[in-house]
Design an enzyme around this catalytic site. Sequence first.
Site, mmCIF file in Angstrom:
data_model
loop_
_atom_site.group_PDB
_atom_site.id
_atom_site.type_symbol
_atom_site.label_atom_id
_atom_site.label_comp_id
_atom_site.label_asym_id
_atom_site.label_seq_id
_atom_site.Cartn_x
_atom_site.Cartn_y
_atom_site.Cartn_z
ATOM 1 N N HIS A 1 -2.908 -25.986 0.637
ATOM 2 C CA HIS A 1 -2.920 -26.440 -0.756
ATOM 3 C C HIS A 1 -2.076 -27.696 -0.925
ATOM 4 O O HIS A 1 -2.298 -28.498 -1.834
ATOM 5 C CB HIS A 1 -2.395 -25.323 -1.663
ATOM 6 C CG HIS A 1 -2.794 -25.473 -3.096
ATOM 7 N ND1 HIS A 1 -2.191 -26.373 -3.942
ATOM 8 C CD2 HIS A 1 -3.746 -24.844 -3.830
ATOM 9 C CE1 HIS A 1 -2.742 -26.283 -5.141
ATOM 10 N NE2 HIS A 1 -3.697 -25.362 -5.098
ATOM 11 N N HIS B 1 -8.779 -31.298 -12.200
ATOM 12 C CA HIS B 1 -7.985 -30.923 -13.364
ATOM 13 C C HIS B 1 -8.669 -31.385 -14.644
ATOM 14 O O HIS B 1 -9.474 -32.325 -14.623
ATOM 15 C CB HIS B 1 -6.589 -31.557 -13.278
ATOM 16 C CG HIS B 1 -5.777 -31.036 -12.142
ATOM 17 N ND1 HIS B 1 -4.661 -31.684 -11.648
ATOM 18 C CD2 HIS B 1 -5.915 -29.907 -11.384
ATOM 19 C CE1 HIS B 1 -4.148 -30.982 -10.652
ATOM 20 N NE2 HIS B 1 -4.898 -29.914 -10.471
ATOM 21 N N LYS C 1 -10.944 -23.240 -14.938
ATOM 22 C CA LYS C 1 -9.941 -24.200 -15.403
ATOM 23 C C LYS C 1 -10.558 -25.352 -16.186
ATOM 24 O O LYS C 1 -9.977 -25.847 -17.145
ATOM 25 C CB LYS C 1 -9.170 -24.767 -14.195
ATOM 26 C CG LYS C 1 -8.212 -23.749 -13.566
ATOM 27 C CD LYS C 1 -7.321 -24.418 -12.544
ATOM 28 C CE LYS C 1 -6.269 -23.434 -12.026
ATOM 29 N NZ LYS C 1 -5.317 -24.063 -11.093
ATOM 30 N N TYR D 1 -13.355 -35.513 -20.226
ATOM 31 C CA TYR D 1 -14.266 -36.441 -19.574
ATOM 32 C C TYR D 1 -15.463 -35.707 -18.993
ATOM 33 O O TYR D 1 -15.349 -34.594 -18.479
ATOM 34 C CB TYR D 1 -13.559 -37.178 -18.430
ATOM 35 C CG TYR D 1 -12.745 -38.371 -18.878
ATOM 36 C CD1 TYR D 1 -13.366 -39.490 -19.420
ATOM 37 C CD2 TYR D 1 -11.362 -38.380 -18.727
ATOM 38 C CE1 TYR D 1 -12.619 -40.597 -19.808
ATOM 39 C CE2 TYR D 1 -10.606 -39.483 -19.113
ATOM 40 C CZ TYR D 1 -11.238 -40.588 -19.665
ATOM 41 O OH TYR D 1 -10.504 -41.672 -20.041
ATOM 42 N N ARG E 1 -9.154 -27.601 -3.326
ATOM 43 C CA ARG E 1 -8.406 -26.365 -3.125
ATOM 44 C C ARG E 1 -8.907 -25.681 -1.849
ATOM 45 O O ARG E 1 -10.097 -25.742 -1.535
ATOM 46 C CB ARG E 1 -8.573 -25.432 -4.332
ATOM 47 C CG ARG E 1 -8.026 -26.022 -5.628
ATOM 48 C CD ARG E 1 -8.244 -25.096 -6.812
ATOM 49 N NE ARG E 1 -7.737 -25.680 -8.058
ATOM 50 C CZ ARG E 1 -8.437 -26.449 -8.884
ATOM 51 N NH1 ARG E 1 -9.714 -26.707 -8.611
ATOM 52 N NH2 ARG E 1 -7.882 -26.944 -9.973
ATOM 53 N N ARG F 1 -3.247 -31.493 -1.477
ATOM 54 C CA ARG F 1 -3.555 -32.011 -2.813
ATOM 55 C C ARG F 1 -2.361 -32.812 -3.355
ATOM 56 O O ARG F 1 -2.532 -33.897 -3.928
ATOM 57 C CB ARG F 1 -3.914 -30.860 -3.755
ATOM 58 C CG ARG F 1 -5.226 -30.193 -3.389
ATOM 59 C CD ARG F 1 -5.438 -28.865 -4.093
ATOM 60 N NE ARG F 1 -5.516 -28.958 -5.535
ATOM 61 C CZ ARG F 1 -6.569 -29.383 -6.218
ATOM 62 N NH1 ARG F 1 -7.646 -29.809 -5.551
ATOM 63 N NH2 ARG F 1 -6.558 -29.400 -7.539
#
Length: 409
Positions: free
Chosen positions: A339, A366, A275, A376, A246, A342
Amino acid sequence: MARTVVPLNDTKIKKAKSEDKNIKLSDGGGLYLLIDKNNNKFWRFDYYRPYSKKRNTISFGIYPEVSLADARARRDEARSLLAQNLDPNEEKKRIALEHGDSLKNTFEFVAKEWLAKQKFADSTYKKSESLFDVIFEGIGKKPINKVTPVDVLNICRIYERQEKFETAKKVKVKCGQVLRYGVATGLCERDVTQDLRGALTTPVAEHMSAITTPNEFAELLNDIDHYEGTYITKVALKLAPLVFVRPGELRHAKWSDIDFNEKIWSYTPPKTKSKTGVELIVPLSDQVLKLFQDIYPVTSNQSDFVFPAVTSNLKPMSENTINQALRRLGYQKEQVSGHGFRASARTMLEEILQFPIEIIEMQLGHQVRDMHGRAYNRTKHLEKRRKMMQEWADYCDKIKQDYADSLKN
């Protein structure tokens, strides 16, 4: 000779624009309309306190929720109090206390208490404060347990009339957060913004501009190599598509987070933490490692940040630097943004280089879960991600070189 003040009228008020700076439209008798840079219109009344030469200002609310006639009536009431040697602001507080509405129960007081408890980044905190300035004009002095759905809706309508539907939604969200805090602290019974479901215009989702076709992306990479701005900005611009983090994470990169021996950049920026709750690790390809090595002697001895601001080594570069650099290269807002790198990487890594989507998503920061629904671990598949980041950098070099060769033919 005293300047003659021409009284305001609704037509003049509706047509008035701020032109990127705060302006004041006087109505006479100390009353004026303050129009801020976002064209929000606030009623203000300036006066001198009784027995004092100190000037004070009192707010009368937001236009058009508070009409010109209402503002004038409030001005006349304030001037009547002054004629009795009473301070309008102090009298307002006294009346509120007499009616049992403790100042500590006002929406503004509770909102500021809630805001002080939030761990926002500086830029986010300032944006919240700016939004609350408008909210406070409407319901700041009202006891939080007296705030109604219509009160909140009226503030949202201010932005909807300007077609700022996303901002209107943010007003509702912010008010709801404060009201829920009020419920938790026993100051009100419920979050009344829940009654506004379906009342606001749904904002159209705006996806970040991105180039996702190899030929156009190769042209962009080639243009970046020929950027003629400052060296620090150029390095940041060259790194952006290769690491596809980001923009805020790139500009906040610190030397202490980069391990040249292990060839990794690890950090936990506020947005990623909120997040995913985990640290993000960016394996450094040979190309990225060289860019960091090249800029190291330039900024490491003067700042903790890899990309310090022009005005201060204590701050990172501006949040608009990358986008402004892209504009200097001739790319419009609708074509590409910082941005957007990405989305470019995500698309080509999956569709062309054919890497598993869960590996790509993990590298994007994410939240990715396994077949059992468990998130994970941050170090999961690190070697696969290291391989992916190197292949991505090599791919970028290849298509960029192919594009440069095509210009020679």
